[in-house]
Every structure is written in structure tokens, then in C-alpha cells.
Design a protein around this motif. Structure first.
Motif, PDB file in Angstrom:
ATOM      1  N   LYS A 264      38.174  15.723 -13.642  1.00  0.00           N
ATOM      2  CA  LYS A 264      38.587  16.218 -14.966  1.00  0.00           C
ATOM      3  C   LYS A 264      37.383  16.617 -15.818  1.00  0.00           C
ATOM      4  N   SER A 265      36.364  15.797 -15.836  1.00  0.00           N
ATOM      5  CA  SER A 265      35.176  16.103 -16.649  1.00  0.00           C
ATOM      6  C   SER A 265      34.452  17.330 -16.121  1.00  0.00           C
TER       7      SER A 265
ATOM      8  N   ARG B 196      33.813  20.690 -18.303  1.00  0.00           N
ATOM      9  CA  ARG B 196      32.489  21.306 -18.508  1.00  0.00           C
ATOM     10  C   ARG B 196      32.478  22.771 -18.068  1.00  0.00           C
TER      11      ARG B 196
ATOM     12  N   ILE C 249      34.779  20.196 -26.155  1.00  0.00           N
ATOM     13  CA  ILE C 249      35.312  19.108 -25.340  1.00  0.00           C
ATOM     14  C   ILE C 249      35.465  17.876 -26.221  1.00  0.00           C
TER      15      ILE C 249
ATOM     16  N   GLU D  63      36.261  14.043 -25.670  1.00  0.00           N
ATOM     17  CA  GLU D  63      36.386  13.043 -24.619  1.00  0.00           C
ATOM     18  C   GLU D  63      37.003  11.759 -25.168  1.00  0.00           C
TER      19      GLU D  63
END
Length: 62
Positions: A14-15, A19, A29, A31
Motif C-alpha cells: 500500500k505504501s 508513493r 499522502i 498516513e
């Protein structure tokens, strides 16, 4: 602006996808872990509990 929400199991990328979207389209983003870390620091948690009407004392229902 568009909102894209990424959800999935831990360690599924997912990260990485977030990115790549940021690099390609300039999307910001947000988080969840960074927000939780900021909001739930040891000094902030007691104040948040008090403001929410919670108590750290045990109750008969706990």
C-alpha cells in the motif's frame, strides 16, 4: 482533487503504491500510522480521554 484510499493486509504494498501515485500525480499522502502516532503520544492520550469523558479508573463493568 481526488481522494484515493488504499486498504489491504499488512506488507502488501500500500505504501509503495501511495508513493508511486504521489510521484506520478502529485497527490498528498495521509498516513494513518503517522496520524495515530501524533495523536496518541503518551502526553496526549490522558487529555483526549478526559475531553471524551473517559476515565482511567476501573469501573464495575470493565
Amino acid at each position: 482533487m481526488k481522494l484515493i484510499i488504499l486498504a489491504g493486509m499488512p506488507a502488501t504494498g500500500k505504501s509503495t503504491v501511495a508513493r508511486r501515485l504521489q510521484e506520478a500525480f502529485g497527490y498528498p499522502i495521509l498516513e494513518k500510522d503517522a496520524i495515530k502516532k501524533r495523536c496518541l503520544t503518551p502526553w496526549a492520550l490522558p487529555a483526549m480521554m478526559k475531553n471524551a469523558g473517559w476515565t482511567s479508573r476501573p469501573t464495575p463493568f470493565c
